[in-house]
Motif scaffolding. Structure first.
Motif, PDB file in Angstrom:
ATOM      1  N   ARG A 186       0.834  -1.217   0.000  1.00 33.38           N
ATOM      2  CA  ARG A 186       0.000   0.000   0.000  1.00 33.38           C
ATOM      3  C   ARG A 186       0.860   1.254   0.000  1.00 33.38           C
ATOM      4  NH1 ARG A 186      -2.596  -2.801   4.113  1.00 33.38           N
ATOM      5  NH2 ARG A 186      -4.396  -3.931   3.338  1.00 33.38           N
ATOM      6  N   ILE A 187       1.912   1.268   0.799  1.00 39.15           N
ATOM      7  CA  ILE A 187       2.802   2.430   0.879  1.00 39.15           C
ATOM      8  C   ILE A 187       3.497   2.658  -0.464  1.00 39.15           C
ATOM      9  CG2 ILE A 187       4.923   3.299   1.932  1.00 39.15           C
ATOM     10  CD1 ILE A 187       3.970   1.870   4.542  1.00 39.15           C
ATOM     11  N   ILE A 188       3.975   1.590  -1.086  1.00 39.01           N
ATOM     12  CA  ILE A 188       4.637   1.715  -2.390  1.00 39.01           C
ATOM     13  C   ILE A 188       3.668   2.286  -3.425  1.00 39.01           C
ATOM     14  CG2 ILE A 188       5.623   0.392  -4.315  1.00 39.01           C
ATOM     15  CD1 ILE A 188       6.762  -1.538  -2.111  1.00 39.01           C
ATOM     16  N   VAL A 243       4.444   5.785  -5.270  1.00 41.39           N
ATOM     17  CA  VAL A 243       4.822   5.711  -6.682  1.00 41.39           C
ATOM     18  C   VAL A 243       3.648   6.023  -7.597  1.00 41.39           C
ATOM     19  CG1 VAL A 243       5.672   4.129  -8.468  1.00 41.39           C
ATOM     20  CG2 VAL A 243       6.645   4.044  -6.185  1.00 41.39           C
ATOM     21  N   GLY A 244       2.476   5.608  -7.179  1.00 40.09           N
ATOM     22  CA  GLY A 244       1.283   5.741  -8.015  1.00 40.09           C
ATOM     23  C   GLY A 244       1.017   4.426  -8.720  1.00 40.09           C
ATOM     24  N   ALA A 266       5.766   0.148 -14.959  1.00 37.53           N
ATOM     25  CA  ALA A 266       7.114  -0.370 -14.695  1.00 37.53           C
ATOM     26  C   ALA A 266       7.106  -1.899 -14.652  1.00 37.53           C
ATOM     27  CB  ALA A 266       7.655   0.208 -13.390  1.00 37.53           C
ATOM     28  N   MET A 267       6.091  -2.473 -14.016  1.00 39.26           N
ATOM     29  CA  MET A 267       6.009  -3.936 -13.943  1.00 39.26           C
ATOM     30  C   MET A 267       5.794  -4.551 -15.319  1.00 39.26           C
ATOM     31  SD  MET A 267       3.808  -4.380 -10.431  1.00 39.26           S
ATOM     32  CE  MET A 267       3.662  -6.135 -10.596  1.00 39.26           C
ATOM     33  N   ILE A 268       4.934  -3.955 -16.129  1.00 37.00           N
ATOM     34  CA  ILE A 268       4.685  -4.462 -17.478  1.00 37.00           C
ATOM     35  C   ILE A 268       5.954  -4.384 -18.324  1.00 37.00           C
ATOM     36  CG2 ILE A 268       3.444  -3.997 -19.640  1.00 37.00           C
ATOM     37  CD1 ILE A 268       1.029  -3.179 -17.788  1.00 37.00           C
ATOM     38  N   ALA A 269       6.683  -3.285 -18.221  1.00 38.89           N
ATOM     39  CA  ALA A 269       7.938  -3.135 -18.969  1.00 38.89           C
ATOM     40  C   ALA A 269       8.947  -4.196 -18.549  1.00 38.89           C
ATOM     41  CB  ALA A 269       8.503  -1.736 -18.767  1.00 38.89           C
ATOM     42  N   ARG A 270       9.065  -4.430 -17.249  1.00 36.28           N
ATOM     43  CA  ARG A 270      10.023  -5.425 -16.745  1.00 36.28           C
ATOM     44  C   ARG A 270       9.633  -6.831 -17.190  1.00 36.28           C
ATOM     45  NH1 ARG A 270      13.941  -5.600 -12.516  1.00 36.28           N
ATOM     46  NH2 ARG A 270      14.899  -7.618 -12.785  1.00 36.28           N
TER      47      ARG A 270
END
Length: 78
Positions: A12-14, A18-19, A26-30
């Motif tokens: 939740r904090i992340i 980050v949004g 970012a996850m999709i790119a990785r």
């Protein structure tokens, strides 16, 4: 080898810092990069295994192993 468990509160904090859209992009790119670089000849991936249970509640336990030759082993447990 270390096992990292990220508590829901930390997620939740992340997401808040980050949004959600930026985090998902970012996850999709990785993941896209990882899939493009994947070489099946370097891994052994047996079929998942597991079992269903009925007591004390109906449930399912599965494990999904993968071994990167000469490097590492990982097991996802669901």
């Amino acid at each position: 080898m270390k096992t990292f468990i990220i508590p829901a509160q930390d997620i939740r904090i992340i997401v808040q810092k980050v949004g959600l859209d930026h985090l998902m992009d970012a996850m999709i790119a990785r993941l896209t990069t990882t899939f493009r670089q994947f070489d099946a000849a370097c891994y052994s991936i047996p079929a998942r295994s597991g079992f269903t249970y009925h007591n004390p509640y109906l449930g399912l336990l599965e494990w999904m192993p993968v071994m990167q030759h000469q490097a590492a082993v990982a097991i996802k447990v669901v």
